[in-house]
Motif scaffolding. Structure first.
Motif, short mmCIF file in Angstrom:
data_model
loop_
_atom_site.label_atom_id
_atom_site.label_comp_id
_atom_site.label_asym_id
_atom_site.label_seq_id
_atom_site.Cartn_x
_atom_site.Cartn_y
_atom_site.Cartn_z
N GLY A 295 0.82 -1.20 0.00
CA GLY A 295 0.00 0.00 0.00
C GLY A 295 0.86 1.26 0.00
N THR A 296 0.24 2.39 -0.27
CA THR A 296 1.01 3.62 -0.41
C THR A 296 1.62 4.09 0.90
OG1 THR A 296 -1.04 4.90 -0.17
CG2 THR A 296 -0.31 4.41 -2.41
N VAL A 297 0.96 3.82 2.03
CA VAL A 297 1.54 4.21 3.32
C VAL A 297 2.80 3.40 3.59
CG1 VAL A 297 1.19 4.23 5.83
CG2 VAL A 297 -0.65 4.96 4.29
N ASP A 360 -4.67 -0.20 -0.77
CA ASP A 360 -5.10 0.85 0.16
C ASP A 360 -6.57 0.72 0.53
OD1 ASP A 360 -2.58 1.98 0.05
OD2 ASP A 360 -3.13 3.49 -1.43
N LYS A 361 -7.33 -0.02 -0.26
CA LYS A 361 -8.78 -0.02 -0.11
C LYS A 361 -9.25 -0.53 1.25
CE LYS A 361 -9.96 -0.22 -5.03
NZ LYS A 361 -10.64 -0.99 -6.11
N GLU A 366 -6.50 -3.87 6.90
CA GLU A 366 -5.52 -4.81 6.36
C GLU A 366 -4.29 -4.03 5.93
OE1 GLU A 366 -7.20 -6.98 3.14
OE2 GLU A 366 -8.82 -7.85 4.34
N ARG A 367 -3.12 -4.60 6.19
CA ARG A 367 -1.87 -4.02 5.71
C ARG A 367 -1.05 -5.15 5.10
NH1 ARG A 367 2.79 -0.63 9.10
NH2 ARG A 367 3.73 0.36 7.29
N GLY A 368 -1.54 -5.61 3.97
CA GLY A 368 -0.96 -6.79 3.36
C GLY A 368 0.03 -6.48 2.26
N ALA A 369 0.29 -7.48 1.44
CA ALA A 369 1.24 -7.35 0.33
C ALA A 369 0.95 -8.43 -0.70
CB ALA A 369 2.68 -7.47 0.83
N ARG A 370 1.37 -8.15 -1.94
CA ARG A 370 1.24 -9.12 -3.03
C ARG A 370 2.59 -9.32 -3.67
NH1 ARG A 370 -1.51 -6.36 -6.12
NH2 ARG A 370 -0.30 -6.05 -8.02
N ALA A 371 2.94 -10.56 -3.92
CA ALA A 371 4.22 -10.87 -4.57
C ALA A 371 3.98 -11.51 -5.93
CB ALA A 371 5.04 -11.82 -3.70
N GLU A 372 4.73 -11.06 -6.90
CA GLU A 372 4.72 -11.68 -8.23
C GLU A 372 6.16 -12.04 -8.57
OE1 GLU A 372 2.82 -9.11 -11.03
OE2 GLU A 372 0.96 -8.96 -9.86
N ILE A 382 2.12 -15.92 -8.18
CA ILE A 382 1.50 -14.78 -7.51
C ILE A 382 0.92 -15.24 -6.18
CG2 ILE A 382 -0.29 -13.01 -7.62
CD1 ILE A 382 -0.12 -13.15 -10.65
N HIS A 383 1.13 -14.43 -5.15
CA HIS A 383 0.55 -14.74 -3.84
C HIS A 383 0.25 -13.43 -3.12
CE1 HIS A 383 -0.53 -17.08 -0.40
NE2 HIS A 383 0.42 -16.58 0.37
N THR A 384 -0.85 -13.41 -2.37
CA THR A 384 -1.26 -12.23 -1.63
C THR A 384 -1.59 -12.61 -0.20
OG1 THR A 384 -2.23 -11.25 -3.63
CG2 THR A 384 -2.92 -10.32 -1.52
N ILE A 385 -1.20 -11.75 0.75
CA ILE A 385 -1.61 -11.93 2.14
C ILE A 385 -2.24 -10.63 2.63
CG2 ILE A 385 0.11 -13.70 2.65
CD1 ILE A 385 1.72 -11.53 4.13
N ALA A 386 -3.18 -10.75 3.55
CA ALA A 386 -3.83 -9.56 4.11
C ALA A 386 -3.10 -9.05 5.34
CB ALA A 386 -5.28 -9.88 4.47
N HIS A 387 -2.38 -9.96 6.04
CA HIS A 387 -1.76 -9.58 7.29
C HIS A 387 -0.41 -10.28 7.45
CE1 HIS A 387 -5.64 -7.97 8.52
NE2 HIS A 387 -6.19 -9.13 8.21
N ALA A 388 0.55 -9.57 8.01
CA ALA A 388 1.82 -10.18 8.38
C ALA A 388 1.63 -11.00 9.66
CB ALA A 388 2.88 -9.09 8.60
#
Length: 444
Positions: A295-297, A360-361, A366-372, A382-388
């Motif tokens: 996210g942008t933050v 950001d939505k 949620e402060r997740g991340a997506r990896a490609e 591709i994988h996405t998580i919502a939370h560390a």
């Protein structure tokens, strides 16, 4: 007025009011922040600060046992606790409550010979002030360029001070009102971690001063939160939410705890990449190129090309590379040697970090991340998580926090580390917090 309600809460909260799960949550956060502070001591992060502070007789510096005035000891211990970026944090405030208020609570509790139950209750009061006021101004306060931890540390420390010094509801209200003017810090300062913790330390020290000042009869403006604090630190803040569930809903468990070293913004990127690598059974050598979206933050805090170990703590690519190569990353990995390691550098060159407004939505829920990841064999994963790991939705166990404490502190306190761990985990049975404080000194 909001501050009147908060003051009454701080002054009247009792240990018997606390749910058992909140007591457990506070104890592991106390243990965790002690690990961060003692690790900071072992790195000598406080050395230059100590040279300009006079000796005193009220409180001790964790690690070396030197006695200072109460407020100077709080300044140094807060500095140490925040200097390693190991402490808990809140994605709903952008700040780190444990380092902002626990050093003050422990130091005041020791000075007043408070019990372990008194200490735990004061910490809960501080958490509630930090998290409730912080949620009201976040993320606007960070967008404006302020550091949430420093902005909130004064009021949180005023709360623990007011509780442990047994201020009346009226005095506690004035302490909180006065403290609203004493906390400030800039986000940009995070780029120089050798000095940045000072702004948190000064804020915490200021909050304790506010409590002492109010105890002596000083008054604060009762409209300070609605017409001062919220307007100064946020756009369109809704102050009434600060009071929702006050005294019945406790928020300590809503902070995250760190499994990895480094800034929290690097943790979701680390977790999403390692989850993908482990799922597919990959080796670092299999990776041709990887992109991690945040996210942008989070992206605003990432240092993409770190020039020194301090900056590496804020570099997701560095943290990912280290974890992929050795399986973990701790504060001991942020070194010049590691940053210049050819294998680390080569893997960092394959990893880019980018901002994605889609992430950001749901922020900060949620402060997740997506990896490609593109592999040398041509596959794209591709994988996405919502939370560390460590977020309230994916909490660390007490055993994991105890293991983290021993990993960091046993090398500093030796056999005493186990005694500290056991005392903290039984804090509600201790008659005098000094039983703990006397153990927070490294062998000569």
């Amino acid at each position: 007025m909001i501050v009147n309600e908060l003051g009454a809460f701080v002054a009247t909260l009792r240990y018997e009011d606390l749910p058992a799960e909140i007591v457990s949550a506070v104890k592991i956060r106390l243990l965790d922040v002690l690990a961060g502070a003692l690790t900071g001591y072992s790195f000598g992060n406080h050395a230059s600060l100590l040279t300009i502070l006079p000796d005193g007789d009220e409180a001790v510096v964790w690690g070396n046992g030197r006695r200072l005035s109460l407020r100077d000891a709080i300044l140094v211990n807060t500095f140490l606790a925040h200097s390693t970026y190991m402490e808990d944090g809140s994605r709903f405030t952008g700040g780190h409550p444990s380092s902002a208020l626990i050093p003050a609570a422990v130091s005041i509790a020791a000075l007043t010979n408070a019990s372990g139950r008194d200490l735990l209750t004061a910490i809960v009061a501080g958490y509630e002030i930090f998290l409730r006021m912080g949620t009201a101004i976040f993320p606007s306060t960070v967008v404006r360029g302020f550091q949430s931890t420093a902005v909130l540390a004064s009021s949180a420390s005023a709360a623990v001070g007011a509780h442990l010094l047994r201020l009346s509801a009226a005095q506690a209200t004035h302490a909180l009102a006065i403290s609203c003017s004493l906390g400030v810090g800039l986000k940009e300062a995070l780029k120089c971690s050798s000095s940045q913790p000072l702004q948190v330390g000064r804020s915490s020290e200021g909050g304790v001063f506010a409590a002492q000042f109010a105890r002596g009869g000083a008054l604060g403006a009762d409209s300070i939160i609605e017409h001062g604090f919220l307007k100064a630190f946020a756009d369109g803040a809704v102050g009434l939410h600060i009071l929702e569930g006050l005294g019945t809903t406790f928020n300590t468990r809503n902070t995250y705890m760190k499994l990895h070293g480094g800034c929290r913004g690097t943790h979701a990127p680390v977790d999403v990449v390692t989850a993908l690598v482990r799922r597919e059974g990959l080796n670092p050598a299999d990776i041709k190129m990887g992109t991690v979206y945040v996210g942008t933050v989070t992206f605003a805090g990432d240092i993409h090309a770190p020039r020194n170990p301090d900056q590496a703590q804020f570099c997701a690519a560095f943290c990912i590379a280290v974890v992929l190569l050795q399986g973990h990353i701790s504060v001991f990995d942020f070194t010049k040697e590691k940053l210049e390691d050819p294998a680390v550098r080569a893997l960092m060159a394959k990893i880019s970090v980018r901002a994605d407004t889609e992430l950001d939505k749901h922020f900060p829920a949620e402060r997740g991340a997506r990896a490609e990841i593109e592999l040398l064999d041509g596959r794209r994963l591709i994988h996405t998580i919502a939370h560390a790991r460590g977020e309230p939705e994916r909490p660390l166990t007490a055993a994991e926090v105890e293991e983290k404490f021993m990993l960091h502190v046993e090398r500093i306190l030796g056999p005493g580390a186990q005694r500290v761990r056991d005392l903290v985990m039984a804090m509600e049975t201790i008659g005098d917090v000094n039983e703990l404080v006397v153990l927070l000194r490294a062998p000569a």
